[in-house]
Design a protein around this motif. Structure first.
Motif, PDB file in Angstrom:
ATOM      1  N   PHE A  56      -3.015  -4.769  -3.471  1.00 48.23           N
ATOM      2  CA  PHE A  56      -2.135  -4.151  -2.475  1.00 48.23           C
ATOM      3  C   PHE A  56      -2.028  -5.026  -1.228  1.00 48.23           C
ATOM      4  O   PHE A  56      -3.022  -5.585  -0.770  1.00 48.23           O
ATOM      5  CB  PHE A  56      -2.690  -2.792  -2.031  1.00 48.23           C
ATOM      6  CG  PHE A  56      -2.499  -1.685  -3.027  1.00 48.23           C
ATOM      7  CD1 PHE A  56      -1.230  -1.204  -3.306  1.00 48.23           C
ATOM      8  CD2 PHE A  56      -3.579  -1.119  -3.680  1.00 48.23           C
ATOM      9  CE1 PHE A  56      -1.051  -0.156  -4.204  1.00 48.23           C
ATOM     10  CE2 PHE A  56      -3.412  -0.082  -4.579  1.00 48.23           C
ATOM     11  CZ  PHE A  56      -2.141   0.396  -4.840  1.00 48.23           C
ATOM     12  N   ALA A 104       2.985  -4.297   7.630  1.00 47.01           N
ATOM     13  CA  ALA A 104       2.591  -4.299   9.043  1.00 47.01           C
ATOM     14  C   ALA A 104       1.384  -5.210   9.264  1.00 47.01           C
ATOM     15  O   ALA A 104       1.307  -5.924  10.274  1.00 47.01           O
ATOM     16  CB  ALA A 104       2.276  -2.877   9.507  1.00 47.01           C
ATOM     17  N   LEU A 105       0.450  -5.212   8.321  1.00 43.85           N
ATOM     18  CA  LEU A 105      -0.726  -6.078   8.456  1.00 43.85           C
ATOM     19  C   LEU A 105      -0.346  -7.547   8.285  1.00 43.85           C
ATOM     20  O   LEU A 105      -0.921  -8.423   8.926  1.00 43.85           O
ATOM     21  CB  LEU A 105      -1.801  -5.674   7.435  1.00 43.85           C
ATOM     22  CG  LEU A 105      -2.487  -4.339   7.720  1.00 43.85           C
ATOM     23  CD1 LEU A 105      -3.301  -3.882   6.515  1.00 43.85           C
ATOM     24  CD2 LEU A 105      -3.391  -4.443   8.953  1.00 43.85           C
ATOM     25  N   ASP A 140       0.261  -5.106   2.752  1.00 44.92           N
ATOM     26  CA  ASP A 140       0.877  -4.177   3.700  1.00 44.92           C
ATOM     27  C   ASP A 140       1.734  -4.976   4.681  1.00 44.92           C
ATOM     28  O   ASP A 140       1.233  -5.904   5.324  1.00 44.92           O
ATOM     29  CB  ASP A 140      -0.217  -3.397   4.448  1.00 44.92           C
ATOM     30  CG  ASP A 140       0.379  -2.435   5.465  1.00 44.92           C
ATOM     31  OD1 ASP A 140       0.953  -1.427   5.045  1.00 44.92           O
ATOM     32  OD2 ASP A 140       0.303  -2.715   6.673  1.00 44.92           O
ATOM     33  N   ALA A 149       0.835  -1.206   0.000  1.00 46.96           N
ATOM     34  CA  ALA A 149       0.000   0.000   0.000  1.00 46.96           C
ATOM     35  C   ALA A 149       0.871   1.258   0.000  1.00 46.96           C
ATOM     36  O   ALA A 149       0.539   2.249  -0.647  1.00 46.96           O
ATOM     37  CB  ALA A 149      -0.937  -0.019   1.213  1.00 46.96           C
ATOM     38  N   ASP A 150       2.004   1.200   0.693  1.00 45.97           N
ATOM     39  CA  ASP A 150       2.890   2.373   0.744  1.00 45.97           C
ATOM     40  C   ASP A 150       3.538   2.672  -0.607  1.00 45.97           C
ATOM     41  O   ASP A 150       4.116   3.747  -0.798  1.00 45.97           O
ATOM     42  CB  ASP A 150       4.004   2.149   1.782  1.00 45.97           C
ATOM     43  CG  ASP A 150       3.459   2.160   3.201  1.00 45.97           C
ATOM     44  OD1 ASP A 150       2.366   2.714   3.410  1.00 45.97           O
ATOM     45  OD2 ASP A 150       4.136   1.620   4.093  1.00 45.97           O
ATOM     46  N   ARG A 206      -0.995 -12.615  15.220  1.00 46.10           N
ATOM     47  CA  ARG A 206      -2.232 -12.535  16.006  1.00 46.10           C
ATOM     48  C   ARG A 206      -3.423 -13.319  15.449  1.00 46.10           C
ATOM     49  O   ARG A 206      -4.413 -13.499  16.169  1.00 46.10           O
ATOM     50  CB  ARG A 206      -2.650 -11.060  16.176  1.00 46.10           C
ATOM     51  CG  ARG A 206      -1.552 -10.201  16.796  1.00 46.10           C
ATOM     52  CD  ARG A 206      -2.074  -8.893  17.339  1.00 46.10           C
ATOM     53  NE  ARG A 206      -3.000  -9.104  18.464  1.00 46.10           N
ATOM     54  CZ  ARG A 206      -3.679  -8.136  19.062  1.00 46.10           C
ATOM     55  NH1 ARG A 206      -3.546  -6.885  18.641  1.00 46.10           N
ATOM     56  NH2 ARG A 206      -4.494  -8.396  20.067  1.00 46.10           N
ATOM     57  N   ALA A 207      -3.374 -13.746  14.191  1.00 47.90           N
ATOM     58  CA  ALA A 207      -4.542 -14.461  13.651  1.00 47.90           C
ATOM     59  C   ALA A 207      -4.669 -15.829  14.320  1.00 47.90           C
ATOM     60  O   ALA A 207      -3.719 -16.345  14.910  1.00 47.90           O
ATOM     61  CB  ALA A 207      -4.426 -14.605  12.141  1.00 47.90           C
ATOM     62  N   ASP A 208      -5.855 -16.412  14.204  1.00 45.15           N
ATOM     63  CA  ASP A 208      -6.089 -17.750  14.726  1.00 45.15           C
ATOM     64  C   ASP A 208      -5.178 -18.744  14.006  1.00 45.15           C
ATOM     65  O   ASP A 208      -5.004 -18.682  12.785  1.00 45.15           O
ATOM     66  CB  ASP A 208      -7.559 -18.100  14.486  1.00 45.15           C
ATOM     67  CG  ASP A 208      -7.948 -19.404  15.155  1.00 45.15           C
ATOM     68  OD1 ASP A 208      -8.609 -19.348  16.194  1.00 45.15           O
ATOM     69  OD2 ASP A 208      -7.575 -20.471  14.627  1.00 45.15           O
ATOM     70  N   MET A 243       1.218  -8.585  11.549  1.00 48.16           N
ATOM     71  CA  MET A 243       0.151  -8.707  12.554  1.00 48.16           C
ATOM     72  C   MET A 243      -0.623 -10.016  12.360  1.00 48.16           C
ATOM     73  O   MET A 243      -0.963 -10.694  13.330  1.00 48.16           O
ATOM     74  CB  MET A 243      -0.794  -7.509  12.381  1.00 48.16           C
ATOM     75  CG  MET A 243      -1.397  -6.955  13.646  1.00 48.16           C
ATOM     76  SD  MET A 243      -2.598  -5.638  13.243  1.00 48.16           S
ATOM     77  CE  MET A 243      -1.528  -4.321  12.702  1.00 48.16           C
ATOM     78  N   HIS A 244      -0.902 -10.323  11.096  1.00 49.70           N
ATOM     79  CA  HIS A 244      -1.603 -11.564  10.745  1.00 49.70           C
ATOM     80  C   HIS A 244      -0.827 -12.777  11.269  1.00 49.70           C
ATOM     81  O   HIS A 244      -1.407 -13.670  11.905  1.00 49.70           O
ATOM     82  CB  HIS A 244      -1.748 -11.591   9.221  1.00 49.70           C
ATOM     83  CG  HIS A 244      -2.160 -12.880   8.611  1.00 49.70           C
ATOM     84  ND1 HIS A 244      -3.459 -13.324   8.593  1.00 49.70           N
ATOM     85  CD2 HIS A 244      -1.438 -13.831   7.953  1.00 49.70           C
ATOM     86  CE1 HIS A 244      -3.530 -14.483   7.953  1.00 49.70           C
ATOM     87  NE2 HIS A 244      -2.325 -14.820   7.571  1.00 49.70           N
ATOM     88  N   ALA A 295       1.886   2.906  -3.375  1.00 50.55           N
ATOM     89  CA  ALA A 295       0.825   3.338  -4.297  1.00 50.55           C
ATOM     90  C   ALA A 295       1.304   4.443  -5.235  1.00 50.55           C
ATOM     91  O   ALA A 295       0.948   4.468  -6.409  1.00 50.55           O
ATOM     92  CB  ALA A 295      -0.413   3.790  -3.518  1.00 50.55           C
TER      93      ALA A 295
END
Lengths: 407, 407
Positions: free
Chosen positions: B56, B60-61, B58, B31-32, B68-70, B64-65, B34
């Protein structure tokens, strides 16, 4: 500012989508909003989300697509797009949309391309939108500033100042910065629900709107209609708030009962173009004449999409003294402007009946619910708006006087 | 700078993907990125693209996934993802990937989650990757700086300076800023093709790699192998360059012919973690021992994915005096590091035979081609590397002396 952003993200997750433990969360946002999407995602995982899926778009690429892609693509929708929405809708995922678009994003692009794109997309996603409007899953829309939008709202400020002012306006509108926004919203939801229930108790058969702009409009309401405020219940079992902010109490009209004339009180950003000074004339529920001093071709393209586009799907009441209205800011964004003003929508209705859970689409239509590929809100509230309700017994009750609730 | 960016975007479109009139273009990027994706999209429309579709992600996401995701989500791939790639691959779209990721994006995340994610994703996208490696459609990978990556490459500089230095290094590596890059690349493609053809003409049966790091490795080559340089031909009929930059000439080894020991000469960014000082020991083509001084658990997880992960799929020759090598920058990114150094890949091979067009996957495997869900390049070139080829007639010919081509 960082704390306000985090509070806002948490509000969207806990009150807007009301994310539950084990639930998948789908976030749609512009690529430039990634910094805020990360905060929303953190809040979603904090709430126990199973996974967070993001769908980024980009204003500039969207505009380029409308200007430069092959004309044939506007009649097509790639199969993976409805597959994406179907897959998560069927899981009962929570859908969050973060808006930030330029209200005039598609200025100067071909209205025919926009219309064909809307038709093909709405058709491909019809079952998703039907589920959404029937609250099959929780969903919410919120907004954050971006340069083009902020500069439209505050044209006299520098882009940086405009963004700062728009953040201030948004935080004020969504009750961030006054304590725990989640607690404030819980109270707000209860207050608005009480007012909606009071309206439903009257079971008005008719509403008459009048003001000095020239509006003189009568609408009829179907039997067993239900006025709805924020805090709807998804079929997944949780309450959610579809719009952050929200000040409206809304209901569906009877499809064929609208007669008279209505004037819009604000410009409308429709498909990335501004439509100004709209006037609609209705006969037997149908818009038989549409006028506007700017952007009329975009309005007409939208009304041409299908038969249902020319009939109303929503009546929403917002006091002229609502907190967003009092800011006296024209946001050029329906999410905010519709919560500063009474509004109507042409196109698809939400099935706001007292007893809808087991009704089929056909039965809902037979009760007067309008169906369409489109749903477009337009603002009609003014400081002098009066609304009078008529009950089944013929009693006339003032609902709005001078732009505000009196009922 | 703006002109360099535009030239780079045009290079990616015209030489990398070689976008044709009427062709759909799929761009994957963070995304950054773009701002740069918009330039690539403009260049694609300039080339006559039918439409530009963007995917796109990201950093950081993603992190995080993984954190922190299941846990169960790492064994699943939503159906719309393979549908996305299948739909555009079947159309013969051009696929462009813009990289910018942090080489240590997934540091500290669970290697088991990464492995399960790689297995499920590779399986779900197997037919797409098979088509890609068989050049069913044109595809290209290029890179732009992002803060985390740039700061890893230039740890002593401020983030802003690091990004600026990384842009300079990238522009130098891709020949932007020295005139028309498209013309420079056309010449480069012709030169490299001539060298690849000269290597193919020898039809070496064996290659022996040796250097003072301790590498002493013998590989065998299948019959009718073809050394390939940049400028491959897609089955859609157009030439394309899969990596921007590229300095390598590569071929597949015979799956079971590798014997001996090889030492990596650079750290490897593998699944968002750095693996340092790799040493592999081979017997009958198989990695029977894998060692590393850092990140060994990530390397082992990758080698466990399937049987084919322990066999080689690529031999690539890059002179130690290649322009990128001469920069003397450790990029921590395979796209650049692999073009500064001879390298091998474990896992899936590209079908680089003189006559592959009508061969089935089974026939290709019978000829010695390795198959796997993974394909991981690792760098082995040094200043003193020697490579000796043996022809079918038993003649020994020096291919590399002191790290550079002599053939």
């Amino acid at each position: 500012m960082q704390q306000h952003l985090k509070d806002y993200a948490r509000l969207i997750v806990q009150i807007g989508a009301n994310v539950q433990k084990g639930q998948t969360v789908v976030i749609s946002a512009s690529a430039d909003s990634a910094y805020f999407v990360r905060m929303v995602a953190e809040a979603a995982y904090d709430a126990g989300a199973r996974d967070v899926v993001t769908r980024f778009f980009d204003d500039a690429l969207t505009r380029m697509h409308f200007l430069r892609a092959d004309s044939a693509v506007f009649d097509e929708v790639p199969g993976w797009i409805p597959a994406f929405f179907r897959e998560y809708a069927d899981q009962g995922a929570a859908f969050i949309r973060i808006e930030s678009s330029d209200p005039e994003l598609l200025l100067g692009t071909d209205p025919d391309r926009i219309q064909r794109n809307n038709i093909s997309t709405s058709k491909a996603l019809k079952s998703y939108y039907d589920k959404m409007m029937g609250n099959a899953f929780p969903w919410t829309i919120a907004a954050i500033p971006a340069e083009a939008w902020a500069s439209k709202v505050f044209p006299d400020l520098s882009p940086g100042e405009a963004i700062e002012r728009l953040w201030e306006a948004i935080f004020a509108a969504v009750h961030v910065g006054k304590g725990d926004p989640v607690a404030i919203w819980r109270e707000k939801i209860a207050t608005m629900a009480a007012r909606a229930n009071a309206l439903s108790a009257h079971q008005f058969v008719k509403l008459h709107f009048q003001n000095n702009l020239g509006t003189d409009l009568t609408l009829t309401l179907p039997e067993a209609h239900k006025w709805v405020a924020c805090g709807e219940k998804a079929k997944t079992g949780t309450n959610f708030v579809a719009n952050i902010p929200t000040e409206e109490i809304f209901v569906l009209p009877d499809r064929i009962g609208t007669e008279g004339v209505v004037y819009a009180s604000m410009p409308l950003s429709l498909n990335g173009n501004l439509v100004e000074n709209i006037k609609f004339t209705f006969e037997k529920g149908k818009i038989v004449k549409a006028e506007a001093t700017k952007g009329l071709e975009h309005l007409e393209k939208e009304l041409e999409i299908d038969e249902g586009a020319r009939y109303l799907g929503e009546i929403a009441l917002v006091p002229y003294h609502s907190p967003i209205s009092q800011m006296n800011i024209l946001f050029y964004n329906t999410l905010f402007d519709e919560n500063a003003s009474c509004h109507l929508a042409f196109g698809r209705a939400y099935p706001t009946f007292l007893d809808t859970d087991d009704r089929t689409e056909e039965e809902l239509k037979a009760r007067g619910m309008n169906d369409s590929l489109v749903h477009v809100d337009f603002m009609i509230g003014t400081a002098d708006l009066s609304i009078t309700g008529t009950t089944a017994a013929g009693e006339e009750i003032a609902v709005f006087v001078d732009g505000n609730f009196v009922v």
